[in-house]
Design an enzyme around this catalytic site. Structure first.
Site, PDB file in Angstrom:
ATOM      1  CG  HIS A  86     -27.337  23.307  25.612  1.00  0.00           C
ATOM      2  ND1 HIS A  86     -26.564  24.154  26.381  1.00  0.00           N
ATOM      3  CD2 HIS A  86     -26.660  22.137  25.552  1.00  0.00           C
ATOM      4  CE1 HIS A  86     -25.468  23.517  26.747  1.00  0.00           C
ATOM      5  NE2 HIS A  86     -25.504  22.301  26.260  1.00  0.00           N
ATOM      6  CG  ASP A  90     -22.038  23.163  26.962  1.00  0.00           C
ATOM      7  OD1 ASP A  90     -22.554  22.180  27.530  1.00  0.00           O
ATOM      8  OD2 ASP A  90     -22.203  23.414  25.750  1.00  0.00           O
ATOM      9  CG  HIS A 167     -18.140  21.349  27.019  1.00  0.00           C
ATOM     10  ND1 HIS A 167     -17.960  20.920  25.716  1.00  0.00           N
ATOM     11  CD2 HIS A 167     -19.420  21.076  27.343  1.00  0.00           C
ATOM     12  CE1 HIS A 167     -19.113  20.414  25.266  1.00  0.00           C
ATOM     13  NE2 HIS A 167     -20.018  20.489  26.236  1.00  0.00           N
ATOM     14  CG  HIS A 169     -24.019  18.988  28.731  1.00  0.00           C
ATOM     15  ND1 HIS A 169     -24.673  19.787  27.817  1.00  0.00           N
ATOM     16  CD2 HIS A 169     -24.988  18.331  29.414  1.00  0.00           C
ATOM     17  CE1 HIS A 169     -25.992  19.604  27.945  1.00  0.00           C
ATOM     18  NE2 HIS A 169     -26.200  18.730  28.904  1.00  0.00           N
TER      19      HIS A 169
HETATM   20 ZN   LIG Z   1     -23.823  21.045  26.484  1.00  0.00          ZN
END
Ligand SMILES: [Zn+2]
Length: 200
Positions: A86, A90, A167, A169
């Protein structure tokens, strides 16, 4: 010395007129300056006001309005996502919440590709970073090359692309563009969130 006599009077009158003219020229100049000085004063006051306002405008702004949630471990930068790491943080918030530009900068990329959903990338020369917002509710209205100001509305929280739960990111990448090395956005986000929590 010859007595002035009547013939001398015009000379005296002319001299007095000249003195008066000189004096009135001086007065006129003073009046002109007086008329000018409020303008100068106003201009300098305005300049001061503008510099105060420039200082008051925050250079760095938290990207999501209202309360947010940092999610679980897999929301963190560097979390293993089964096949890839990742590369952002987030920030969870309800769909439709306004997203704002973190810094002054320039839009360097927008799109709506499969995984990223609707996204926008902004380059800050000052920070030497590119801020990338993914999964936005709607396609970005910003155009590549457009200048943005810190705090400017850039879109809304959504869940487009590869996404579970509304969300933002956020990716912070070194240099200009979306291919630079990603760095952990959380320290910056926490710093901004703490500052925002303080009473104005
Ligand atoms: Zn993310």
């Amino acid at each position: 010395m010859r007595p002035l006599g009547l013939r001398g009077l015009p000379v005296v009158a002319a001299t007095m007129a000249a003195v008066a003219a000189g004096a009135s020229a001086e007065v006129a100049a003073a009046e002109h300056l007086a008329a000018l000085s409020p303008t100068l004063e106003a201009a300098s006051r305005l300049a001061t006001l503008e510099s105060v306002r420039a200082r008051a405008r925050p250079a760095v702004v938290f990207p999501v309005r209202g309360r947010v949630d940092w999610g679980e471990h897999d929301a963190r930068f560097g979390a293993w996502r089964g096949g890839h790491v990742h590369e952002g943080q987030d920030v969870f918030a309800p769909a439709g919440r306004p997203l704002r530009a973190i810094r002054d900068g320039r839009v360097v990329e927008t799109g709506d590709d499969g995984g990223r959903g609707n996204y926008v990338a902004m380059w800050s020369r000052e920070a030497r970073r590119t801020f990338v917002y993914l999964h936005m509710l709607h396609p970005s209205r910003a155009r590549v090359g457009e200048r943005v100001r810190a705090g400017q509305r850039m879109g809304a929280v959504g869940c487009t692309g590869s996404c579970w739960g509304d969300h933002l990111h956020l990716e912070v990448r070194v240099g200009r563009g979306t291919t630079g090395r990603p760095v952990d956005p959380l320290p910056l986000l926490r710093r901004l969130a703490a500052r925002r929590a303080r009473p104005e």
